[in-house]
Design a protein around this motif. Structure first.
Motif, PDB file in Angstrom:
ATOM      1  N   SER A  29     -24.584 -14.052   9.431  1.00 19.01           N
ATOM      2  CA  SER A  29     -25.397 -15.116  10.037  1.00 19.01           C
ATOM      3  C   SER A  29     -26.593 -15.453   9.156  1.00 19.01           C
ATOM      4  N   ALA A  30     -27.192 -14.416   8.564  1.00 23.07           N
ATOM      5  CA  ALA A  30     -28.326 -14.653   7.677  1.00 23.07           C
ATOM      6  C   ALA A  30     -27.906 -15.439   6.442  1.00 23.07           C
TER       7      ALA A  30
ATOM      8  N   ASN B 249     -22.067 -21.198   2.209  1.00 23.70           N
ATOM      9  CA  ASN B 249     -20.842 -21.479   2.947  1.00 23.70           C
ATOM     10  C   ASN B 249     -20.037 -20.180   3.093  1.00 23.70           C
ATOM     11  N   TYR B 250     -18.840 -20.283   3.689  1.00 24.51           N
ATOM     12  CA  TYR B 250     -18.046 -19.079   3.965  1.00 24.51           C
ATOM     13  C   TYR B 250     -17.690 -18.340   2.681  1.00 24.51           C
ATOM     14  N   ARG B 251     -17.229 -19.066   1.659  1.00 24.83           N
ATOM     15  CA  ARG B 251     -16.835 -18.420   0.403  1.00 24.83           C
ATOM     16  C   ARG B 251     -18.029 -17.744  -0.258  1.00 24.83           C
ATOM     17  N   GLN B 252     -19.151 -18.421  -0.297  1.00 24.26           N
ATOM     18  CA  GLN B 252     -20.346 -17.846  -0.924  1.00 24.26           C
ATOM     19  C   GLN B 252     -20.851 -16.628  -0.162  1.00 24.26           C
ATOM     20  N   ALA B 253     -20.803 -16.702   1.170  1.00 24.35           N
ATOM     21  CA  ALA B 253     -21.241 -15.556   1.976  1.00 24.35           C
ATOM     22  C   ALA B 253     -20.351 -14.343   1.734  1.00 24.35           C
ATOM     23  N   MET B 254     -19.048 -14.586   1.614  1.00 29.41           N
ATOM     24  CA  MET B 254     -18.124 -13.485   1.377  1.00 29.41           C
ATOM     25  C   MET B 254     -18.326 -12.871  -0.001  1.00 29.41           C
TER      26      MET B 254
END
Length: 228
Positions: free
Chosen positions: A130-131, A138-143
């Motif tokens: 969430s942070a 985005n999702y890819r960058q967060a992963m």
């Protein structure tokens, strides 16, 4: 026991070393390719879209329910005929024993690596994801930037343990006539009538390698727990 002659081990050592080279190569290839495919499957299983997660879950459940030996058999004996049928050829396509083993191990081990990776990702608190979204990722960058670097640290002991299992399972390549470490010992033992000596030597080597590797994984796991 008095009839045992371990001199045959010394004479066969170059051939055994060559077989060990194939065993180690297959272990590394299966671990690397299986992990790569396993990460893809894990991300698919974690997807909120049923059309993406369901096929991955089915694949993992099926692969974990059948023996590795059967997967190798399927690929080595069936794929040449299925491939010929798909392309309209009159003769089975040439796949080869080594390629069959690599693909078979990769497809099989990916299911187990998938569950390790999925558990590792789920071990990261949702608050961090969430942070990352709050920071504009985005999702890819967060992963790739937040979740996976932390998850990999948690997964390393389990990944290495699975790699040890792969090292042991490479002995199954005898079914397609590849000469790994155990296969080399078997051929020389049958030729010289000294199977007992060579099998004892192989057992000791597997025991030492796997024991030392397991101890190293245990120490790494303890260090990881302390780091948390």
């Amino acid at each position: 026991m008095g009839n045992l002659d371990f001199g045959v081990v010394r004479q066969a050592f170059p051939y055994l070393l060559e077989g060990m080279g194939l065993t180690i190569s297959l272990t590394l290839l299966a671990a690397i390719l299986g992990l790569a495919f396993g990460i893809v499957l894990a991300l698919m299983r974690l997807s909120s879209f049923r059309v993406i997660s369901a096929p991955a879950a089915t694949y993992v459940n099926v692969m974990r329910s059948i023996p590795l030996l059967l997967v190798i058999f399927w690929f080595y004996f069936l794929v040449p005929y299925v491939g010929a049928w798909l392309i309209g050829a009159t003769q089975p396509i040439q796949v080869g024993a080594l390629r069959s083993v690599i693909v078979g191990f990769t497809l099989f081990e990916a299911a187990y690596f998938c569950e390790i990776v999925r558990a590792g990702i789920q071990s990261i608190p949702r608050g961090q994801v969430s942070a990352a979204y709050a920071l504009g990722l985005n999702y890819r960058q967060a992963m790739t930037s937040v979740v996976l670097p932390q998850a990999i640290r948690n997964m390393i002991p389990s990944l290495l343990t699975r790699t040890i299992i792969i090292f042991q399972d490479t002995s199954l390549v005898y079914v397609v006539a590849l000469t790994d470490f155990l296969g080399a010992a078997t051929k020389i033992g049958q030729r010289d009538g000294r199977l007992t000596e060579l099998y004892l030597f192989v057992a000791v080597v597997y025991l030492v390698v796997c024991f030392l590797a397991s101890r190293s994984v245990k120490r790494l796991e303890l260090r990881t727990l302390r780091a948390r």
